[in-house]
Design a protein around this motif. Sequence first.
Motif, PDB file in Angstrom:
ATOM      1  N   TYR A  66       0.848  -1.188   0.000  1.00  0.00           N
ATOM      2  CA  TYR A  66       0.000   0.000   0.000  1.00  0.00           C
ATOM      3  C   TYR A  66       0.885   1.240   0.000  1.00  0.00           C
ATOM      4  CZ  TYR A  66      -3.477   3.460   1.284  1.00  0.00           C
ATOM      5  OH  TYR A  66      -4.290   4.570   1.287  1.00  0.00           O
ATOM      6  N   ILE A  67       0.641   2.149  -0.955  1.00  0.00           N
ATOM      7  CA  ILE A  67       1.433   3.384  -1.062  1.00  0.00           C
ATOM      8  C   ILE A  67       0.527   4.613  -1.071  1.00  0.00           C
ATOM      9  CG2 ILE A  67       3.432   2.346  -2.192  1.00  0.00           C
ATOM     10  CD1 ILE A  67       2.280   3.267  -4.891  1.00  0.00           C
ATOM     11  N   GLY A  68      -0.737   4.414  -0.791  1.00  0.00           N
ATOM     12  CA  GLY A  68      -1.708   5.504  -0.847  1.00  0.00           C
ATOM     13  C   GLY A  68      -1.624   6.438   0.347  1.00  0.00           C
ATOM     14  N   VAL A  69      -2.607   7.316   0.424  1.00  0.00           N
ATOM     15  CA  VAL A  69      -2.694   8.300   1.493  1.00  0.00           C
ATOM     16  C   VAL A  69      -3.100   7.604   2.787  1.00  0.00           C
ATOM     17  CG1 VAL A  69      -3.898  10.397   2.241  1.00  0.00           C
ATOM     18  CG2 VAL A  69      -3.311  10.094  -0.162  1.00  0.00           C
ATOM     19  N   GLY A  70      -2.592   8.096   3.897  1.00  0.00           N
ATOM     20  CA  GLY A  70      -2.984   7.553   5.193  1.00  0.00           C
ATOM     21  C   GLY A  70      -1.972   6.553   5.720  1.00  0.00           C
ATOM     22  N   GLN A  71      -2.424   5.751   6.660  1.00  0.00           N
ATOM     23  CA  GLN A  71      -1.558   4.788   7.338  1.00  0.00           C
ATOM     24  C   GLN A  71      -1.119   3.677   6.391  1.00  0.00           C
ATOM     25  OE1 GLN A  71      -0.434   5.184  10.443  1.00  0.00           O
ATOM     26  NE2 GLN A  71       0.752   3.307  10.351  1.00  0.00           N
ATOM     27  N   ARG A  72       0.182   3.520   6.266  1.00  0.00           N
ATOM     28  CA  ARG A  72       0.757   2.451   5.438  1.00  0.00           C
ATOM     29  C   ARG A  72       1.408   1.433   6.360  1.00  0.00           C
ATOM     30  NH1 ARG A  72       3.589   7.145   2.842  1.00  0.00           N
ATOM     31  NH2 ARG A  72       2.103   7.993   1.365  1.00  0.00           N
ATOM     32  N   ASP A  73       1.334   0.166   6.005  1.00  0.00           N
ATOM     33  CA  ASP A  73       1.908  -0.848   6.879  1.00  0.00           C
ATOM     34  C   ASP A  73       3.399  -1.076   6.642  1.00  0.00           C
ATOM     35  OD1 ASP A  73       1.353  -1.978   4.415  1.00  0.00           O
ATOM     36  OD2 ASP A  73       0.713  -3.902   5.221  1.00  0.00           O
ATOM     37  N   LYS A  74       3.886  -0.913   5.415  1.00  0.00           N
ATOM     38  CA  LYS A  74       5.298  -1.200   5.131  1.00  0.00           C
ATOM     39  C   LYS A  74       6.066   0.003   4.599  1.00  0.00           C
ATOM     40  CE  LYS A  74       4.676  -6.106   4.619  1.00  0.00           C
ATOM     41  NZ  LYS A  74       5.099  -7.309   3.941  1.00  0.00           N
ATOM     42  N   VAL A  75       5.423   0.829   3.818  1.00  0.00           N
ATOM     43  CA  VAL A  75       6.082   1.999   3.229  1.00  0.00           C
ATOM     44  C   VAL A  75       6.001   3.161   4.210  1.00  0.00           C
ATOM     45  CG1 VAL A  75       5.952   3.696   1.361  1.00  0.00           C
ATOM     46  CG2 VAL A  75       5.668   1.259   0.865  1.00  0.00           C
ATOM     47  N   ASP A  76       7.152   3.802   4.447  1.00  0.00           N
ATOM     48  CA  ASP A  76       7.182   4.959   5.335  1.00  0.00           C
ATOM     49  C   ASP A  76       6.840   6.221   4.554  1.00  0.00           C
ATOM     50  OD1 ASP A  76       7.531   6.512   7.610  1.00  0.00           O
ATOM     51  OD2 ASP A  76       9.698   6.680   7.325  1.00  0.00           O
ATOM     52  N   LYS A  77       7.708   6.574   3.601  1.00  0.00           N
ATOM     53  CA  LYS A  77       7.502   7.809   2.834  1.00  0.00           C
ATOM     54  C   LYS A  77       7.718   7.561   1.346  1.00  0.00           C
ATOM     55  CE  LYS A  77       8.728  11.033   6.381  1.00  0.00           C
ATOM     56  NZ  LYS A  77       9.635  10.972   7.435  1.00  0.00           N
ATOM     57  N   ILE A  78       6.984   8.332   0.552  1.00  0.00           N
ATOM     58  CA  ILE A  78       7.266   8.364  -0.876  1.00  0.00           C
ATOM     59  C   ILE A  78       8.287   9.480  -1.062  1.00  0.00           C
ATOM     60  CG2 ILE A  78       6.333   8.821  -3.168  1.00  0.00           C
ATOM     61  CD1 ILE A  78       3.750   7.466  -2.184  1.00  0.00           C
ATOM     62  N   VAL A  79       9.464   9.114  -1.542  1.00  0.00           N
ATOM     63  CA  VAL A  79      10.578  10.050  -1.655  1.00  0.00           C
ATOM     64  C   VAL A  79      10.431  10.895  -2.912  1.00  0.00           C
ATOM     65  CG1 VAL A  79      13.089  10.255  -1.858  1.00  0.00           C
ATOM     66  CG2 VAL A  79      12.095   8.469  -0.415  1.00  0.00           C
ATOM     67  N   ARG A  80      10.217  10.233  -4.055  1.00  0.00           N
ATOM     68  CA  ARG A  80      10.151  10.956  -5.326  1.00  0.00           C
ATOM     69  C   ARG A  80       9.645  10.038  -6.420  1.00  0.00           C
ATOM     70  NH1 ARG A  80      15.919  10.667  -8.242  1.00  0.00           N
ATOM     71  NH2 ARG A  80      16.555   8.627  -7.487  1.00  0.00           N
ATOM     72  N   ARG A  81       9.221  10.666  -7.513  1.00  0.00           N
ATOM     73  CA  ARG A  81       8.940   9.917  -8.743  1.00  0.00           C
ATOM     74  C   ARG A  81      10.266   9.729  -9.453  1.00  0.00           C
ATOM     75  NH1 ARG A  81       4.491  11.990 -12.410  1.00  0.00           N
ATOM     76  NH2 ARG A  81       5.206  10.146 -13.487  1.00  0.00           N
ATOM     77  N   ILE A  82      10.412   8.606 -10.084  1.00  0.00           N
ATOM     78  CA  ILE A  82      11.655   8.331 -10.808  1.00  0.00           C
ATOM     79  C   ILE A  82      11.332   7.970 -12.246  1.00  0.00           C
ATOM     80  CG2 ILE A  82      12.975   7.666  -8.766  1.00  0.00           C
ATOM     81  CD1 ILE A  82      12.432   4.719  -9.501  1.00  0.00           C
ATOM     82  N   LYS A  83      12.387   7.895 -13.052  1.00  0.00           N
ATOM     83  CA  LYS A  83      12.253   7.504 -14.453  1.00  0.00           C
ATOM     84  C   LYS A  83      12.813   6.102 -14.644  1.00  0.00           C
ATOM     85  CE  LYS A  83      12.611  12.214 -16.218  1.00  0.00           C
ATOM     86  NZ  LYS A  83      13.280  13.103 -17.168  1.00  0.00           N
ATOM     87  N   PHE A  84      12.514   5.530 -15.778  1.00  0.00           N
ATOM     88  CA  PHE A  84      13.005   4.197 -16.114  1.00  0.00           C
ATOM     89  C   PHE A  84      14.521   4.126 -15.971  1.00  0.00           C
ATOM     90  CE2 PHE A  84      14.623   1.209 -19.318  1.00  0.00           C
ATOM     91  CZ  PHE A  84      14.017   0.044 -18.882  1.00  0.00           C
ATOM     92  N   GLU A  85      15.220   5.170 -16.374  1.00  0.00           N
ATOM     93  CA  GLU A  85      16.680   5.194 -16.327  1.00  0.00           C
ATOM     94  C   GLU A  85      17.217   5.101 -14.903  1.00  0.00           C
ATOM     95  OE1 GLU A  85      14.918   7.792 -17.968  1.00  0.00           O
ATOM     96  OE2 GLU A  85      15.032   6.653 -19.834  1.00  0.00           O
ATOM     97  N   ASP A  86      16.403   5.441 -13.911  1.00  0.00           N
ATOM     98  CA  ASP A  86      16.834   5.376 -12.510  1.00  0.00           C
ATOM     99  C   ASP A  86      16.817   3.954 -11.962  1.00  0.00           C
ATOM    100  OD1 ASP A  86      17.135   8.200 -12.238  1.00  0.00           O
ATOM    101  OD2 ASP A  86      14.969   8.396 -11.966  1.00  0.00           O
ATOM    102  N   LEU A  87      16.183   3.037 -12.669  1.00  0.00           N
ATOM    103  CA  LEU A  87      16.083   1.653 -12.192  1.00  0.00           C
ATOM    104  C   LEU A  87      17.376   0.896 -12.455  1.00  0.00           C
ATOM    105  CD1 LEU A  87      12.528   0.694 -13.523  1.00  0.00           C
ATOM    106  CD2 LEU A  87      13.146   1.422 -11.206  1.00  0.00           C
ATOM    107  N   GLN A  88      17.738   0.051 -11.516  1.00  0.00           N
ATOM    108  CA  GLN A  88      18.881  -0.845 -11.673  1.00  0.00           C
ATOM    109  C   GLN A  88      18.477  -2.008 -12.596  1.00  0.00           C
ATOM    110  OE1 GLN A  88      21.994  -0.195 -10.296  1.00  0.00           O
ATOM    111  NE2 GLN A  88      20.985   1.754  -9.873  1.00  0.00           N
TER     112      GLN A  88
END
Length: 194
Positions: A66-88
């Motif tokens: 779950y990455i939506g608004v409100g209480q998340r069980d595993k994800v703390d914060k959404i840092v940023r949007r990334i591009k395909f080139e940022d993926l390993q």
Amino acid sequence: MRKREDYGYVLDIIPPELAAYKLPARIRREFPRDSTYAHVLGEDRFTLLEVTLKPGVKVEVGERVYIGVGQRDKVDKIVRRIKFEDLQPPAREALAQLVRQIVQSQEQKYVDWFNKAGPLTLKMHSLELLQGIGKKKVQEILAERRKKPFESYEDIRKRVGVDPVELLVGRIMAEIQGKDPYYIFVAPPPSEAT
């Protein structure tokens, strides 16, 4: 159209000891040194996101979180949007499999798209964005859906002789990689490099 993703799939996990090498300095300064990062693919609009995980939480590549608004069980914060080139490279490999999984699990959504897809311009139909679909095949698809709306992927296969899952996965991957100026299924990438 929704702007935010509610769920996503883990593409890559970046432990704290690797974050210093893989993440931009600006990002490393904003978050604690012991943060575990993950790259996530949004389920609805295929948004690529970088997130931090809650301390002590373990996730696996391919896991739905779950990455939506409100209480998340595993994800703390959404840092940023990334591009395909940022993926390993391992995340890029997982990406195509997860896109296929999402397309297969949301059959009705994409069958509805085949039933409702319209023109982009006076000379180009949105169905032409699917690789291998030319004007003649577009006319065949339109004629078939006028007779009766498509009901399933199998119905599309039988009536027009194309594999809708392959076409959709190919198109979505092209949009994620930024290979085309049109974005039908994917949230356009962030405008500036982060």
